[in-house]
Design a protein around this motif. Structure first.
Motif, PDB file in Angstrom:
ATOM      1  N   ALA A   1       0.860  -0.950   0.053  1.00  0.00           N
ATOM      2  CA  ALA A   1       0.133   0.005   0.052  1.00  0.00           C
ATOM      3  C   ALA A   1       0.928   1.279  -0.025  1.00  0.00           C
ATOM      4  CB  ALA A   1      -0.920   0.124   1.217  1.00  0.00           C
ATOM      5  N   LEU A   2       2.005   1.271   0.934  1.00  0.00           N
ATOM      6  CA  LEU A   2       2.859   2.407   0.780  1.00  0.00           C
ATOM      7  C   LEU A   2       3.522   2.638  -0.527  1.00  0.00           C
ATOM      8  CD1 LEU A   2       4.560   2.427   4.397  1.00  0.00           C
ATOM      9  CD2 LEU A   2       3.350   4.475   3.144  1.00  0.00           C
ATOM     10  N   GLU A   3       3.986   1.396  -1.322  1.00  0.00           N
ATOM     11  CA  GLU A   3       4.673   1.536  -2.401  1.00  0.00           C
ATOM     12  C   GLU A   3       3.767   2.099  -3.428  1.00  0.00           C
ATOM     13  OE1 GLU A   3       6.266  -2.352  -2.744  1.00  0.00           O
ATOM     14  OE2 GLU A   3       8.176  -2.026  -1.693  1.00  0.00           O
ATOM     15  N   GLN A   4       2.551   1.617  -3.422  1.00  0.00           N
ATOM     16  CA  GLN A   4       1.351   2.179  -4.469  1.00  0.00           C
ATOM     17  C   GLN A   4       1.339   3.588  -4.070  1.00  0.00           C
ATOM     18  OE1 GLN A   4      -2.003  -0.198  -4.580  1.00  0.00           O
ATOM     19  NE2 GLN A   4      -3.110   0.896  -6.253  1.00  0.00           N
ATOM     20  N   ALA A   5       0.958   4.040  -2.974  1.00  0.00           N
ATOM     21  CA  ALA A   5       0.905   5.509  -2.761  1.00  0.00           C
ATOM     22  C   ALA A   5       2.021   6.307  -3.089  1.00  0.00           C
ATOM     23  CB  ALA A   5       0.513   5.583  -1.120  1.00  0.00           C
ATOM     24  N   ALA A   6       3.119   6.005  -3.097  1.00  0.00           N
ATOM     25  CA  ALA A   6       4.348   6.587  -3.644  1.00  0.00           C
ATOM     26  C   ALA A   6       4.340   7.930  -2.817  1.00  0.00           C
ATOM     27  CB  ALA A   6       4.527   6.995  -5.130  1.00  0.00           C
ATOM     28  N   PRO A   7       4.499   8.122  -1.571  1.00  0.00           N
ATOM     29  CA  PRO A   7       4.305   9.229  -0.969  1.00  0.00           C
ATOM     30  C   PRO A   7       5.845   9.939  -1.127  1.00  0.00           C
ATOM     31  CG  PRO A   7       4.648   7.688   0.638  1.00  0.00           C
ATOM     32  CD  PRO A   7       4.398   6.929  -0.549  1.00  0.00           C
ATOM     33  N   ASP A   8       5.777  11.333  -0.974  1.00  0.00           N
ATOM     34  CA  ASP A   8       7.012  11.966  -0.829  1.00  0.00           C
ATOM     35  C   ASP A   8       7.572  12.021   0.606  1.00  0.00           C
ATOM     36  OD1 ASP A   8       7.070  13.236  -3.533  1.00  0.00           O
ATOM     37  OD2 ASP A   8       5.484  14.336  -2.809  1.00  0.00           O
ATOM     38  N   VAL A   9       6.899  11.957   1.528  1.00  0.00           N
ATOM     39  CA  VAL A   9       6.915  12.032   2.855  1.00  0.00           C
ATOM     40  C   VAL A   9       5.804  11.281   3.687  1.00  0.00           C
ATOM     41  CG1 VAL A   9       5.826  14.114   3.390  1.00  0.00           C
ATOM     42  CG2 VAL A   9       7.618  13.430   4.798  1.00  0.00           C
ATOM     43  N   LEU A  10       6.226  10.670   4.676  1.00  0.00           N
ATOM     44  CA  LEU A  10       5.327  10.022   5.802  1.00  0.00           C
ATOM     45  C   LEU A  10       5.300  10.788   7.083  1.00  0.00           C
ATOM     46  CD1 LEU A  10       3.358   7.610   6.446  1.00  0.00           C
ATOM     47  CD2 LEU A  10       5.522   6.416   7.640  1.00  0.00           C
ATOM     48  N   VAL A  11       4.198  11.393   7.280  1.00  0.00           N
ATOM     49  CA  VAL A  11       3.888  12.080   8.464  1.00  0.00           C
ATOM     50  C   VAL A  11       3.482  11.032   9.681  1.00  0.00           C
ATOM     51  CG1 VAL A  11       2.585  13.894   9.691  1.00  0.00           C
ATOM     52  CG2 VAL A  11       3.611  14.257   7.443  1.00  0.00           C
ATOM     53  N   VAL A  12       3.911  11.020  10.749  1.00  0.00           N
ATOM     54  CA  VAL A  12       3.831  10.056  11.805  1.00  0.00           C
ATOM     55  C   VAL A  12       3.344  10.873  13.130  1.00  0.00           C
ATOM     56  CG1 VAL A  12       4.426   8.125  13.200  1.00  0.00           C
ATOM     57  CG2 VAL A  12       5.365   8.425  10.966  1.00  0.00           C
ATOM     58  N   ALA A  13       2.089  10.390  13.752  1.00  0.00           N
ATOM     59  CA  ALA A  13       1.917  10.890  15.035  1.00  0.00           C
ATOM     60  C   ALA A  13       1.074  10.228  16.015  1.00  0.00           C
ATOM     61  CB  ALA A  13       0.811  12.154  14.675  1.00  0.00           C
ATOM     62  N   ALA A  14       1.722   9.706  16.804  1.00  0.00           N
ATOM     63  CA  ALA A  14       1.079   8.738  17.914  1.00  0.00           C
ATOM     64  C   ALA A  14       0.532   7.441  16.903  1.00  0.00           C
ATOM     65  CB  ALA A  14      -0.015   9.478  18.614  1.00  0.00           C
ATOM     66  N   TYR A  15       1.344   6.995  16.146  1.00  0.00           N
ATOM     67  CA  TYR A  15       0.526   5.816  15.512  1.00  0.00           C
ATOM     68  C   TYR A  15       0.670   4.579  16.338  1.00  0.00           C
ATOM     69  CZ  TYR A  15       0.945   2.139  11.559  1.00  0.00           C
ATOM     70  OH  TYR A  15       0.450   1.190  10.626  1.00  0.00           O
ATOM     71  N   GLY A  16       1.681   4.230  17.019  1.00  0.00           N
ATOM     72  CA  GLY A  16       1.471   2.949  18.033  1.00  0.00           C
ATOM     73  C   GLY A  16       2.283   1.917  17.767  1.00  0.00           C
ATOM     74  N   LEU A  17       2.747   2.028  16.397  1.00  0.00           N
ATOM     75  CA  LEU A  17       3.707   1.056  15.764  1.00  0.00           C
ATOM     76  C   LEU A  17       5.231   1.401  15.615  1.00  0.00           C
ATOM     77  CD1 LEU A  17       1.793  -0.926  13.174  1.00  0.00           C
ATOM     78  CD2 LEU A  17       1.936  -1.736  15.325  1.00  0.00           C
ATOM     79  N   ILE A  18       6.211   0.551  15.768  1.00  0.00           N
ATOM     80  CA  ILE A  18       7.493   1.117  15.582  1.00  0.00           C
ATOM     81  C   ILE A  18       7.792   0.783  13.986  1.00  0.00           C
ATOM     82  CG2 ILE A  18       9.813   0.504  15.883  1.00  0.00           C
ATOM     83  CD1 ILE A  18       9.060  -0.330  18.825  1.00  0.00           C
ATOM     84  N   LEU A  19       8.343   1.910  13.467  1.00  0.00           N
ATOM     85  CA  LEU A  19       8.444   1.769  12.027  1.00  0.00           C
ATOM     86  C   LEU A  19       9.904   1.182  11.582  1.00  0.00           C
ATOM     87  CD1 LEU A  19       7.556   5.308  10.743  1.00  0.00           C
ATOM     88  CD2 LEU A  19       6.184   3.157  11.301  1.00  0.00           C
ATOM     89  N   PRO A  20       9.835   0.127  10.991  1.00  0.00           N
ATOM     90  CA  PRO A  20      11.025  -0.741  10.449  1.00  0.00           C
ATOM     91  C   PRO A  20      11.806   0.198   9.590  1.00  0.00           C
ATOM     92  CG  PRO A  20       9.377  -1.582   9.598  1.00  0.00           C
ATOM     93  CD  PRO A  20       8.696  -0.731  10.123  1.00  0.00           C
ATOM     94  N   GLN A  21      13.158  -0.162   9.032  1.00  0.00           N
ATOM     95  CA  GLN A  21      14.051   0.745   8.522  1.00  0.00           C
ATOM     96  C   GLN A  21      13.356   0.637   6.810  1.00  0.00           C
ATOM     97  OE1 GLN A  21      16.672   2.212   9.728  1.00  0.00           O
ATOM     98  NE2 GLN A  21      16.831   3.197   7.777  1.00  0.00           N
ATOM     99  N   TRP A  22      12.853  -0.361   6.609  1.00  0.00           N
ATOM    100  CA  TRP A  22      12.341  -0.077   5.311  1.00  0.00           C
ATOM    101  C   TRP A  22      11.227   1.155   5.002  1.00  0.00           C
ATOM    102  CZ3 TRP A  22       7.230  -0.187   3.774  1.00  0.00           C
ATOM    103  CH2 TRP A  22       6.337  -1.238   4.481  1.00  0.00           C
ATOM    104  N   VAL A  23      10.514   1.322   6.113  1.00  0.00           N
ATOM    105  CA  VAL A  23       9.612   2.469   6.180  1.00  0.00           C
ATOM    106  C   VAL A  23      10.335   3.555   6.290  1.00  0.00           C
ATOM    107  CG1 VAL A  23       7.411   3.470   7.008  1.00  0.00           C
ATOM    108  CG2 VAL A  23       7.729   0.971   7.207  1.00  0.00           C
ATOM    109  N   LEU A  24      11.199   3.775   6.901  1.00  0.00           N
ATOM    110  CA  LEU A  24      11.848   4.995   6.942  1.00  0.00           C
ATOM    111  C   LEU A  24      12.653   5.369   5.868  1.00  0.00           C
ATOM    112  CD1 LEU A  24      13.631   4.287  10.579  1.00  0.00           C
ATOM    113  CD2 LEU A  24      11.919   5.652  10.187  1.00  0.00           C
TER     114      LEU A  24
END
Length: 313
Positions: free
Chosen positions: A81-104
């Motif tokens: 879903a993230l790859e398809q969305a192709a965002p320039d940036v990901l904004v994170v606020a109190a998400y509740g999951l630790i982001l692995p390196q591939w997301v960063l």
């Protein structure tokens, strides 16, 4: 600017709403799975999901984003879903999951976090609660570029906010949410020109998650400490004590001079209830019995007579 968004509670919902109002394109929203809530324990969508659906945005709710973790299939769906969305940036606020390196690494402009403190003070899960509990005079919002550490990335924007003497986590949360929403919109509008500033190590500390057991009042503590905890743990988990064999929650209190065995009722009646603490005394101003509502102490005493000398535990 295509800014995907990852968040779950009301704090994050306020930021997402501000981004959309500012005309920022949000191609995907990540949020926690629906949770049982209310007396019927029916599944309830997070505030962020409700906002996203109201605006017709795509939503993904993986239980994990770790491809090598407990839910690899859900993580793979989240990645697709993230790859398809192709965002320039990901904004994170109190998400509740630790982001692995591939997301960063996925967004070209990285991942930007809205954090509810002036970093490096109060890194971690409960910065609003811990700032009030510690008696801090101010807190604030930091917009930071995320890295693999826990709230350790370089800072892009920060703005202080005073903590009022009567602030609870609920009241301070709302002001910080509004400030975070304004700052993240500002940051996204000039992301390329904001210099990332490394966090100093001096003053760094950790805001650990609030545990329900912390709400049990220990009358041996100084009255000022208990009063701050009452405000810090409002609305969750609340501060509780027992008196006359029944458990009550204390929602508002005031510090007074006084001395006595901790937990001893020093004064009761005429709309007042004062309890001795390890240092000083605490006047109880707003109470709640199990299954009841919050009421001023004058109203509470009409249905629960208390006499001086009784012991609270």
């Amino acid at each position: 600017m295509r800014a995907a968004f990852a968040g779950t509670p009301e704090f994050a919902r306020v930021a997402l709403d501000a981004m959309l109002a500012a005309g920022i394109e949000v191609p995907l929203v990540l949020t926690q799975p629906d949770r049982p809530a209310g007396r019927g324990m029916k599944l309830q969508a997070s505030p962020v999901k409700q906002c996203a659906l109201a605006h017709g945005l795509p939503v993904a709710q993986p239980r994990s984003l770790r491809l090598d973790g407990k839910y690899p299939d859900e993580a793979a769906v989240g990645r697709a879903a993230l790859e398809q969305a192709a965002p320039d940036v990901l904004v994170v606020a109190a998400y509740g999951l630790i982001l692995p390196q591939w997301v960063l690494d996925l967004p070209p402009r990285g991942c930007v976090n809205i954090h509810g403190s002036l970093l490096p003070r109060w890194r971690g899960a409960a910065p609003i609660h811990r700032a009030i509990e510690a008696g801090d005079a101010q807190t604030g919002i930091t917009i930071m570029q995320m890295d693999a550490g826990l709230d350790t990335g370089p800072m892009l924007l920060a703005e202080p906010l005073a903590i009022a003497a009567e602030d609870t986590t609920a009241t301070l949360h709302d002001r910080l949410a509004a400030l975070g929403a304004r700052l993240v919109v500002d940051a996204l509008g000039r992301l390329e020109s904001l210099p990332p500033v490394p966090q100093p190590e001096a003053g760094a500390n950790y805001a650990s998650k609030i545990e329900k057991a912390e709400g049990t009042i220990a009358w041996t503590l100084p009255a000022a400490v208990i009063e701050r905890r009452v405000r810090a743990f409002d609305p969750f988990p609340g501060c509780s004590f027992t008196l006359g064999g029944e458990t009550f929650k204390l929602w508002r209190a005031a510090v007074l001079p006084g001395a006595g065995e901790p937990g001893t009722v020093l004064a009761a009646g005429e709309g007042r209830l004062v309890v001795a603490c390890g240092e000083g005394a605490l006047e109880l101003l707003e109470l709640q019995r199990t299954g009841g509502r919050r009421v001023p102490v004058r109203e509470f005493l009409k249905g629960h007579p208390v006499v001086a000398g009784q012991r609270a535990a």
